[in-house]
Motif scaffolding. Structure first.
Motif, PDB file in Angstrom:
ATOM      1  N   LEU A  27      -9.749  23.439 -18.498  1.00  0.00           N
ATOM      2  CA  LEU A  27     -10.444  23.849 -19.718  1.00  0.00           C
ATOM      3  C   LEU A  27     -11.723  23.018 -19.800  1.00  0.00           C
ATOM      4  CD1 LEU A  27     -10.133  25.690 -22.195  1.00  0.00           C
ATOM      5  CD2 LEU A  27      -9.149  23.737 -23.374  1.00  0.00           C
ATOM      6  N   PRO A  28     -12.838  23.572 -19.332  1.00  0.00           N
ATOM      7  CA  PRO A  28     -14.073  22.787 -19.337  1.00  0.00           C
ATOM      8  C   PRO A  28     -14.584  22.578 -20.760  1.00  0.00           C
ATOM      9  CG  PRO A  28     -14.561  25.040 -18.749  1.00  0.00           C
ATOM     10  CD  PRO A  28     -13.054  24.927 -18.858  1.00  0.00           C
ATOM     11  N   PRO A  29     -15.280  21.475 -21.004  1.00  0.00           N
ATOM     12  CA  PRO A  29     -15.853  21.274 -22.335  1.00  0.00           C
ATOM     13  C   PRO A  29     -16.912  22.337 -22.643  1.00  0.00           C
ATOM     14  CG  PRO A  29     -16.464  19.475 -20.859  1.00  0.00           C
ATOM     15  CD  PRO A  29     -15.540  20.367 -20.107  1.00  0.00           C
ATOM     16  N   LYS A  30     -17.589  22.813 -21.574  1.00  0.00           N
ATOM     17  CA  LYS A  30     -18.630  23.814 -21.740  1.00  0.00           C
ATOM     18  C   LYS A  30     -18.780  24.577 -20.424  1.00  0.00           C
ATOM     19  CE  LYS A  30     -23.126  24.217 -23.884  1.00  0.00           C
ATOM     20  NZ  LYS A  30     -24.235  23.507 -24.493  1.00  0.00           N
ATOM     21  N   VAL A  31     -18.965  25.875 -20.527  1.00  0.00           N
ATOM     22  CA  VAL A  31     -19.186  26.699 -19.334  1.00  0.00           C
ATOM     23  C   VAL A  31     -20.697  26.801 -19.122  1.00  0.00           C
ATOM     24  CG1 VAL A  31     -18.855  28.965 -18.282  1.00  0.00           C
ATOM     25  CG2 VAL A  31     -17.048  27.971 -19.689  1.00  0.00           C
TER      26      VAL A  31
END
Length: 78
Positions: A27-31
């Motif tokens: 689950l990346p902090p931001k794509v």
């Protein structure tokens, strides 16, 4: 003919491969483009995946994965 306001990809197989692989991604902090490259989508054509993800609600307008992203992953948190 009117211009489409919907985002699209020029490489639909890349989008399909991305969506099939999404449950294996953390689950990346931001794509971002940099994150996309880090998970193997390095072509400039594959950058168009991000606007599609935003359009369908997997990613917020700011690039943050949404609850729909978590649900698509099967509820996994990491």
């Amino acid at each position: 003919m009117t211009k489409s306001s919907y985002p699209y990809v020029t490489t639909p197989t890349s989008l399909r491969r991305f969506l099939e692989s999404l449950p294996t991604f953390g689950l990346p902090p931001k794509v971002t483009q940099k994150w996309l490259q880090g998970v193997g989508y390095k072509s400039s054509n594959e950058r168009r995946i991000i606007p599609v993800l935003k359009f369908v609600g997997l990613v917020s307008p700011e690039g943050v994965p949404t609850d729909l992203w978590r649900q698509y992953r099967g509820g996994a948190e990491g």
